[in-house]
Scaffold this active site. Sequence first.
Site, short mmCIF file in Angstrom:
data_model
loop_
_atom_site.label_atom_id
_atom_site.label_comp_id
_atom_site.label_asym_id
_atom_site.label_seq_id
_atom_site.Cartn_x
_atom_site.Cartn_y
_atom_site.Cartn_z
N LYS A 66 72.05 51.32 75.73
CA LYS A 66 71.73 50.11 74.97
C LYS A 66 71.77 48.83 75.80
O LYS A 66 71.07 47.87 75.49
CB LYS A 66 72.65 49.98 73.75
N ASP A 102 71.40 47.22 64.63
CA ASP A 102 72.65 47.85 64.21
C ASP A 102 73.47 46.98 63.26
O ASP A 102 73.88 47.41 62.19
CB ASP A 102 73.51 48.20 65.43
N GLY A 125 88.18 47.21 66.38
CA GLY A 125 87.37 47.52 67.56
C GLY A 125 86.71 46.26 68.10
O GLY A 125 86.53 45.28 67.38
N ALA A 126 86.36 46.32 69.36
CA ALA A 126 85.72 45.16 70.00
C ALA A 126 84.64 45.60 70.97
O ALA A 126 84.31 44.87 71.91
CB ALA A 126 86.78 44.31 70.71
N GLY A 128 80.60 47.53 71.55
CA GLY A 128 79.23 47.13 71.23
C GLY A 128 78.94 47.13 69.74
O GLY A 128 78.29 46.21 69.23
N GLY A 234 79.43 55.97 57.44
CA GLY A 234 78.41 55.30 58.23
C GLY A 234 76.96 55.68 57.94
O GLY A 234 76.07 55.20 58.65
#
Length: 274
Positions: A66, A102, A125-126, A128, A234
Amino acid sequence: MKKWYAVIGDPISHSLSPFMHDHWFQKHDIDASYIPFHVEPAQLEQAISSMKLLGISGFNITLPHKQAVIPLLDQLDETAQHMNAVNTVVAKDRRFKGFNTDGDGFVRSLLSYPVAKGNALLIIGAGGAARGIAFALERAGFTDISITNRTFRRAQELAEETGSKALVLADAEAQLSDFSTIIQTTSVGLTEEALPLSLTHLGSGAVVADIIYNPLETPFLKEAKAKDCLALNGVGMFVNQGAIAFEKWTGIRPDTEEMIQLITDKLGGNYVNS
């Protein structure tokens, strides 16, 4: 002339994107095919050149390409530029323009459920995925966003970029009942029975989302469900990000609700585990 589209990644055999896009092509009588290609990092530049030469109409990009694909594209959409990541490419006159769908895909999915934009929201989370979601939430009007991560420095960096707050993991665990919406963006629970943080202080009635869609019910969602929370997997994010890509390629907005059900059935479970 038949058009063709693709998804590239390493690995790629698990991807349900071909199932999704081919269904939409057939439903809308579009003469096109969608092909998965296993592309290793060392092959990426050659793969991009080959697709351009062969006249592809568009493609998706998944891990680990990505960011690596960016220098190989002709143009970037503002969102992809801001996020420094691309998951969708539109081809026109053999020029490739990169987009990132996304974050917007996640927000579309989240807003299908009772989530108030003014209420406190926590991103776990941090990486992508968290980055894309944080920017998309900000653009959508969410104003009270906190970010926690195992490595606090990364949470701080993302929080500074998005105007959010950063919390060390222990503080996030202790304050969990303050959040009406909690979004899990790490890979924890993908292949093991583990949690990204303790849910001891999770309040009942919260919306708890995990961007993992296979398995449909991660350990994180199982525990949230046991605490009477709305547990959202998800699949919605996956389908909605794909729908945004499909619309960019064809100008048609496909039926996401039907596809969410089809993929959920394919994976053998339920979408919302409430």
